[in-house]
Design an enzyme around this catalytic site. Structure first.
Site, PDB file in Angstrom:
ATOM      1  N   ARG A 131       0.803  -1.185  -0.003  1.00 29.71           N
ATOM      2  CA  ARG A 131      -0.091   0.050  -0.023  1.00 29.71           C
ATOM      3  C   ARG A 131       0.818   1.232   0.091  1.00 29.71           C
ATOM      4  O   ARG A 131       2.190   1.315   0.382  1.00 29.71           O
ATOM      5  CB  ARG A 131      -1.106   0.046   1.292  1.00 29.71           C
ATOM      6  CG  ARG A 131      -0.235   0.047   2.586  1.00 29.71           C
ATOM      7  CD  ARG A 131      -1.225  -0.827   3.519  1.00 29.71           C
ATOM      8  NE  ARG A 131      -0.947  -0.727   4.856  1.00 29.71           N
ATOM      9  CZ  ARG A 131       0.074  -1.572   5.411  1.00 29.71           C
ATOM     10  NH1 ARG A 131       0.444  -2.491   4.547  1.00 29.71           N
ATOM     11  NH2 ARG A 131       0.556  -1.569   6.749  1.00 29.71           N
ATOM     12  N   CYS A 144      -4.179  22.380  11.346  1.00 26.93           N
ATOM     13  CA  CYS A 144      -4.022  21.835  12.674  1.00 26.93           C
ATOM     14  C   CYS A 144      -2.728  22.262  13.112  1.00 26.93           C
ATOM     15  O   CYS A 144      -1.526  21.961  12.514  1.00 26.93           O
ATOM     16  CB  CYS A 144      -4.366  20.289  12.709  1.00 26.93           C
ATOM     17  SG  CYS A 144      -5.559  19.829  11.998  1.00 26.93           S
ATOM     18  N   CYS A 147      -0.072  19.457  13.236  1.00 24.43           N
ATOM     19  CA  CYS A 147       0.050  18.853  12.035  1.00 24.43           C
ATOM     20  C   CYS A 147       1.636  18.206  11.993  1.00 24.43           C
ATOM     21  O   CYS A 147       2.426  18.962  12.208  1.00 24.43           O
ATOM     22  CB  CYS A 147      -0.133  19.354  10.771  1.00 24.43           C
ATOM     23  SG  CYS A 147      -0.043  18.457   9.168  1.00 24.43           S
ATOM     24  N   ASP A 308       3.805  12.802  16.902  1.00 26.76           N
ATOM     25  CA  ASP A 308       5.204  12.371  16.440  1.00 26.76           C
ATOM     26  C   ASP A 308       6.295  13.623  16.605  1.00 26.76           C
ATOM     27  O   ASP A 308       5.865  14.566  17.244  1.00 26.76           O
ATOM     28  CB  ASP A 308       5.263  12.853  14.949  1.00 26.76           C
ATOM     29  CG  ASP A 308       4.352  11.384  14.099  1.00 26.76           C
ATOM     30  OD1 ASP A 308       4.726  10.367  14.700  1.00 26.76           O
ATOM     31  OD2 ASP A 308       3.582  11.789  13.006  1.00 26.76           O
TER      32      ASP A 308
HETATM   33  C1  LIG Z   1      -0.251   4.805   7.750  1.00 31.11           C
HETATM   34  C2  LIG Z   1       0.292   4.560   6.427  1.00 31.11           C
HETATM   35  C3  LIG Z   1      -0.249   3.638   5.951  1.00 31.11           C
HETATM   36  C4  LIG Z   1      -1.380   3.056   6.085  1.00 31.11           C
HETATM   37  O1  LIG Z   1      -1.249   2.139   7.022  1.00 31.11           O
HETATM   38  P1  LIG Z   1      -2.420   1.208   7.739  1.00 31.11           P
HETATM   39  O2  LIG Z   1      -1.858   0.523   8.975  1.00 31.11           O
HETATM   40  O3  LIG Z   1      -2.633   0.072   6.662  1.00 31.11           O
HETATM   41  O4  LIG Z   1      -3.570   1.982   7.986  1.00 31.11           O
HETATM   42  C5  LIG Z   1       0.457   3.588   4.373  1.00 31.11           C
HETATM   43  N1  LIG Z   1       1.603   4.114   4.248  1.00 31.11           N
HETATM   44  C6  LIG Z   1       2.136   4.883   4.949  1.00 31.11           C
HETATM   45  C7  LIG Z   1       3.462   5.516   4.728  1.00 31.11           C
HETATM   46  C8  LIG Z   1       1.663   5.148   6.277  1.00 31.11           C
HETATM   47  O5  LIG Z   1       2.277   6.081   7.197  1.00 31.11           O
HETATM   48  S1  SF4 Z   2      -2.711  17.310   6.780  1.00 29.16           S
HETATM   49 FE1  SF4 Z   2      -2.414  18.426   8.791  1.00 29.16          FE
HETATM   50  S2  SF4 Z   2      -3.489  20.284   8.902  1.00 29.16           S
HETATM   51 FE2  SF4 Z   2      -4.316  18.979   7.252  1.00 29.16          FE
HETATM   52  S3  SF4 Z   2      -6.027  18.097   8.148  1.00 29.16           S
HETATM   53 FE3  SF4 Z   2      -4.288  16.636   8.508  1.00 29.16          FE
HETATM   54  S4  SF4 Z   2      -3.533  17.361  10.205  1.00 29.16           S
HETATM   55 FE4  SF4 Z   2      -4.741  18.851   9.815  1.00 29.16          FE
END
Ligand SMILES: *Cc1c(COP(=O)(O)O)cnc(C)c1O
Ligand code: SF4
Length: 383
Positions: A131, A144, A147, A308
């Site tokens: 994915r 946000c 973010c 994060d």
């Molecule tokens: C979160 C994320 C996904 C999706 O992760 P799932 O655990 O399947 O929801 C896919 N690629 C990246 C880089 C991600 O950060």
């Molecule tokens: S990408 Fe960042 S600023 Fe945009 S909706 Fe998501 S958390 Fe909020």
């Protein structure tokens, strides 16, 4: 035998519309409920914000020092959920700059999730085997403050041009191992319906793609964006998963309820991804209330992310123990459906790593000693 179907006391009645502050009292409903109006009237300056809430001197100073780096942008709808006088209001903390933002901790990372490292072409992060994340815009209705993608979002110079979209689509097309595409941003609903439909239809036409998801905060910050037109468009491309981002029960309004209902009625499956934020939702009781409301809105809690190590958000970070305590406070005490996965995104590109309270007390040979949510121990013997 005849039954009277009871239609009173619908779940919808339990949700309240956002209160409309005085500045917008005279706005006709047709404008207020129109997402383009909401988008155009976004609050971007302190003068505009002062008409809605009593801005503190800390907020004013933080705005002055931060807005060059990361814009402020708040829809009137989302602003109407803010407490006028309380700077610790959870909606306010998520959308108005505060002093912590201009402090960079030495542990902060510029690209905390190593998204650039796993970027085979601009706009695609391919980290997991099957994915990808696909960035389709850099705009969001509300920026946000917490973010993770601050360095990208709201930066017009990094806006996803059509060329980038085409390259991303070509990459997905060429990589037949991809069966799941997370359409992200920014917020993919910042694209027009036409552009979004173009992207969805192209992805759906690929033989190897099974599912895609829209990662969007619009149901929270601009629920008016979920129009009948959008819902009917998505319906053509099922299975469509929508991953949204509610962080606090205050965000579960009637408007949000209706937005989710439109998506669910159109057959979308909605999941929620919260971020654990200090002083906003770092208590089990808050998550319990939030997740109960989400289930009533037909939204299934999916993830709680540990905040994060991105620059300028360290004031939102909690100890990891807070996340463990939240899961401990949910599992067993309430519906399993209300218990999301608590994950830490491995800094530098490790991916999502689940963290759980310890339920295994000991494991010797065939004997497992496990404990339940009430801390009572049980022995399970393997065959
Ligand atoms: C979160 C994320 C996904 C999706 O992760 P799932 O655990 O399947 O929801 C896919 N690629 C990246 C880089 C991600 O950060
Ligand atoms: S990408 Fe960042 S600023 Fe945009 S909706 Fe998501 S958390 Fe909020």
């Amino acid at each position: 035998m005849a039954f009277d179907i009871v239609t009173k006391n619908t779940i919808r009645d339990r949700f309240k519309p956002a209160p409309r502050p005085d500045v917008w009292k005279d706005v006709p409903d047709k404008d207020w409920n129109n997402w383009i109006w909401q988008q155009q009237k976004r609050i971007k300056t302190m003068d505009q914000l002062e008409k809605v809430i009593n801005v503190t001197s800390d907020e004013r100073e933080a705005f002055a020092k931060s807005h060059e780096m990361f814009n402020m942008g708040i829809t009137p709808y989302y602003a109407s959920l803010m407490d006028r006088d309380d700077p610790n209001c959870p909606v306010r903390l998520q959308s108005v700059p505060s002093a912590g933002e201009i402090v960079f901790a030495d542990t902060d990372l510029e690209d905390p999730l190593g998204e650039e490292r796993d970027m085979p072409v601009q706009g695609i992060t391919h980290r997991y085997p099957d994915r990808v994340l696909f960035y389709t815009t850099h705009n969001c209705p509300v920026y946000c403050r917490h973010c993770t993608r601050k360095r990208k979002v709201a930066d017009p110079s990094s806006s996803a041009a059509n060329k980038q979209i085409e390259e991303g689509l070509a990459y997905i097309q060429a990589h037949t191992e991809i069966r799941d595409v997370v359409i992200s941003g920014g917020d993919p609903l910042s694209n027009s319906d036409d552009r979004l439909e173009y992207i969805c239809s192209r992805i759906r036409a690929m033989e190897h793609v099974e599912v895609f998801r829209l990662g969007t905060r619009n149901p929270v910050t601009l629920p008016q964006r979920i129009t009948d037109n959008l819902a009917q468009m998505l319906k053509k491309y099922h299975p469509v998963y929508v991953h949204t981002h509610f962080n606090h029960p205050k965000e579960c309004t009637l408007e949000a309820f209706d937005a989710c209902a439109k998506l669910a009625d159109a057959g979308c499956i909605i999941h929620n991804q919260s971020v654990l934020l200090k002083g906003i939702n770092d208590k089990p009781e808050i998550f319990k209330e939030l997740n109960h409301k989400l289930l009533m809105m037909r939204v299934r809690p999916y993830y709680i992310f540990q905040c994060d190590m991105a620059q300028g958000i360290s004031h939102f970070r909690t100890p990891v123990q807070s996340g463990i305590d939240i899961i401990e406070g949910l599992r067993g005490w309430t519906s399993g459906m209300a218990v999301p996965h608590y994950v830490v995104d491995g800094p530098g590109g490790g991916g999502k790593i689940p963290i759980l309270p310890e339920y295994v007390k000991s494991h010797v040979g065939k004997k497992w000693v496990v404990r339940n949510y009430k801390n009572k121990e049980f022995e399970y013997i393997e065959p």
